[in-house]
Scaffold this motif. Structure first.
Motif, PDB file in Angstrom:
ATOM      1  N   ASN A  93      30.130  43.409  40.940  1.00 34.35           N
ATOM      2  CA  ASN A  93      29.296  42.605  41.837  1.00 34.35           C
ATOM      3  C   ASN A  93      29.661  41.116  41.767  1.00 34.35           C
ATOM      4  O   ASN A  93      28.824  40.261  41.540  1.00 34.35           O
ATOM      5  N   VAL A  94      30.918  40.842  41.965  1.00 29.49           N
ATOM      6  CA  VAL A  94      31.423  39.464  41.946  1.00 29.49           C
ATOM      7  C   VAL A  94      31.390  38.961  43.384  1.00 29.49           C
ATOM      8  O   VAL A  94      31.988  39.568  44.275  1.00 29.49           O
ATOM      9  N   TYR A  95      30.682  37.867  43.606  1.00 28.17           N
ATOM     10  CA  TYR A  95      30.514  37.376  44.974  1.00 28.17           C
ATOM     11  C   TYR A  95      30.326  35.870  44.975  1.00 28.17           C
ATOM     12  O   TYR A  95      29.605  35.319  44.143  1.00 28.17           O
ATOM     13  N   ALA A  99      30.970  29.721  52.206  1.00 26.79           N
ATOM     14  CA  ALA A  99      31.168  28.267  52.276  1.00 26.79           C
ATOM     15  C   ALA A  99      31.655  27.669  50.952  1.00 26.79           C
ATOM     16  O   ALA A  99      32.108  26.525  50.926  1.00 26.79           O
ATOM     17  N   PHE A 100      31.600  28.446  49.864  1.00 30.34           N
ATOM     18  CA  PHE A 100      31.963  27.914  48.550  1.00 30.34           C
ATOM     19  C   PHE A 100      33.197  28.588  47.960  1.00 30.34           C
ATOM     20  O   PHE A 100      33.534  28.363  46.801  1.00 30.34           O
ATOM     21  N   ARG A 101      33.883  29.380  48.741  1.00 34.79           N
ATOM     22  CA  ARG A 101      35.082  30.070  48.256  1.00 34.79           C
ATOM     23  C   ARG A 101      36.254  29.105  48.168  1.00 34.79           C
ATOM     24  O   ARG A 101      36.290  28.081  48.829  1.00 34.79           O
ATOM     25  N   SER A 102      37.217  29.468  47.311  1.00 31.58           N
ATOM     26  CA  SER A 102      38.458  28.705  47.122  1.00 31.58           C
ATOM     27  C   SER A 102      38.206  27.289  46.602  1.00 31.58           C
ATOM     28  O   SER A 102      38.963  26.371  46.891  1.00 31.58           O
ATOM     29  N   PHE A 124      37.282  44.756  25.470  1.00 39.22           N
ATOM     30  CA  PHE A 124      38.079  44.423  26.648  1.00 39.22           C
ATOM     31  C   PHE A 124      37.172  44.430  27.868  1.00 39.22           C
ATOM     32  O   PHE A 124      36.044  44.926  27.813  1.00 39.22           O
ATOM     33  N   LEU A 125      37.658  43.862  28.961  1.00 40.28           N
ATOM     34  CA  LEU A 125      36.948  43.850  30.233  1.00 40.28           C
ATOM     35  C   LEU A 125      37.717  44.716  31.217  1.00 40.28           C
ATOM     36  O   LEU A 125      38.943  44.714  31.226  1.00 40.28           O
ATOM     37  N   ILE A 126      36.978  45.430  32.052  1.00 41.02           N
ATOM     38  CA  ILE A 126      37.591  46.280  33.062  1.00 41.02           C
ATOM     39  C   ILE A 126      36.871  46.059  34.388  1.00 41.02           C
ATOM     40  O   ILE A 126      35.683  45.730  34.410  1.00 41.02           O
ATOM     41  N   LEU A 127      37.602  46.212  35.473  1.00 42.39           N
ATOM     42  CA  LEU A 127      36.998  46.078  36.793  1.00 42.39           C
ATOM     43  C   LEU A 127      37.842  46.821  37.817  1.00 42.39           C
ATOM     44  O   LEU A 127      38.981  47.174  37.560  1.00 42.39           O
ATOM     45  N   TRP A 128      37.264  47.064  38.954  1.00 43.46           N
ATOM     46  CA  TRP A 128      37.968  47.670  40.085  1.00 43.46           C
ATOM     47  C   TRP A 128      37.949  46.647  41.212  1.00 43.46           C
ATOM     48  O   TRP A 128      36.953  46.516  41.922  1.00 43.46           O
ATOM     49  N   PRO A 129      39.056  45.922  41.387  1.00 45.06           N
ATOM     50  CA  PRO A 129      39.070  44.855  42.398  1.00 45.06           C
ATOM     51  C   PRO A 129      39.249  45.407  43.814  1.00 45.06           C
ATOM     52  O   PRO A 129      39.860  46.454  44.019  1.00 45.06           O
ATOM     53  N   SER A 130      38.721  44.666  44.759  1.00 37.86           N
ATOM     54  CA  SER A 130      39.039  44.964  46.156  1.00 37.86           C
ATOM     55  C   SER A 130      40.463  44.478  46.403  1.00 37.86           C
ATOM     56  O   SER A 130      40.999  43.672  45.624  1.00 37.86           O
ATOM     57  N   SER A 131      41.059  44.935  47.463  1.00 40.41           N
ATOM     58  CA  SER A 131      42.436  44.514  47.752  1.00 40.41           C
ATOM     59  C   SER A 131      42.525  43.003  47.966  1.00 40.41           C
ATOM     60  O   SER A 131      43.536  42.387  47.649  1.00 40.41           O
ATOM     61  N   THR A 132      41.446  42.395  48.447  1.00 41.27           N
ATOM     62  CA  THR A 132      41.465  40.951  48.693  1.00 41.27           C
ATOM     63  C   THR A 132      41.226  40.123  47.434  1.00 41.27           C
ATOM     64  O   THR A 132      41.442  38.917  47.447  1.00 41.27           O
ATOM     65  N   SER A 133      40.789  40.763  46.343  1.00 39.76           N
ATOM     66  CA  SER A 133      40.491  39.992  45.133  1.00 39.76           C
ATOM     67  C   SER A 133      41.529  40.147  44.025  1.00 39.76           C
ATOM     68  O   SER A 133      41.404  39.509  42.982  1.00 39.76           O
ATOM     69  N   LYS A 139      45.283  35.848  38.621  1.00 34.44           N
ATOM     70  CA  LYS A 139      45.301  34.424  38.259  1.00 34.44           C
ATOM     71  C   LYS A 139      44.456  34.165  37.007  1.00 34.44           C
ATOM     72  O   LYS A 139      44.740  33.262  36.235  1.00 34.44           O
ATOM     73  N   ASN A 140      43.436  35.008  36.805  1.00 31.68           N
ATOM     74  CA  ASN A 140      42.549  34.840  35.659  1.00 31.68           C
ATOM     75  C   ASN A 140      42.890  35.764  34.495  1.00 31.68           C
ATOM     76  O   ASN A 140      42.060  36.001  33.617  1.00 31.68           O
ATOM     77  N   GLY A 141      44.132  36.273  34.468  1.00 38.72           N
ATOM     78  CA  GLY A 141      44.625  36.978  33.302  1.00 38.72           C
ATOM     79  C   GLY A 141      44.488  38.486  33.291  1.00 38.72           C
ATOM     80  O   GLY A 141      44.838  39.131  32.304  1.00 38.72           O
ATOM     81  N   TYR A 142      43.990  39.077  34.360  1.00 35.45           N
ATOM     82  CA  TYR A 142      43.885  40.534  34.409  1.00 35.45           C
ATOM     83  C   TYR A 142      45.229  41.132  34.809  1.00 35.45           C
ATOM     84  O   TYR A 142      46.010  40.511  35.523  1.00 35.45           O
TER      85      TYR A 142
END
Length: 153
Positions: A93-95, A99-102, A124-133, A139-142
């Motif tokens: 749930n990363v959002y 107006a505040f992106r980038s 460790f940390l795990i996630l399932w990213p969307s293709s856009t993320s 960039k953040n080391g994943y």
């Protein structure tokens, strides 16, 4: 510059609204009303915030939440020679509001969450990213790992 902190129950309405916005942005209009969703999501968030298994980082700009990142701690079955309560973190749930992106706000939240996770000895940390993320996470080391297996009903 954003203020990054852990969410509290006082953030409930903003978090529910952001989850609604996130979902409608990605999946379109819902078949349930916002009022129905508010009740369901509020109940989940109250339990989550009061638990020791969920942590929600938020970024505020001018006292409004503009971004969030959720972390669920998954407790592992203990093994000999490992910590007595080992766990890993599931990032979800990363959002960030459009107006505040980038602007680096997502990275600020990620850094705070990662620092906290290291201090708490999260394995460790795990996630399932969307293709856009994917680029954001790289960039953040994943790094990509082998795909998990899943079974659908």
């Amino acid at each position: 510059m954003a203020i990054v902190r852990l969410a509290t129950l006082d953030d409930l309405d903003e978090l529910v609204q952001m989850r609604w916005d996130f979902s409608t942005e990605d999946y379109g209009v819902s078949s349930v009303s916002f009022e129905e969703f508010h009740l369901i999501c509020s109940e989940f968030l109250i339990k989550a915030i009061e638990s020791e298994n969920w942590y929600i980082w938020v970024a505020e700009v001018q006292e409004n939440i503009v971004s969030h990142m959720y972390l669920q701690l998954i407790h592992k079955v203990p093994r000999p020679g490992k910590a007595s309560d080992p766990y890993y973190g599931y990032v979800t749930n990363v959002y960030t509001c459009p107006a505040f992106r980038s602007q680096g706000i997502g990275t600020e939240i990620h850094v705070a969450m990662e620092k906290w996770s290291k201090e708490k000895e999260v394995e460790f940390l795990i996630l399932w990213p969307s293709s856009t993320s994917v680029q954001f996470y790289e960039k953040n080391g994943y790094a990509q790992c082998e795909e998990a297996m899943e079974k659908h009903w």
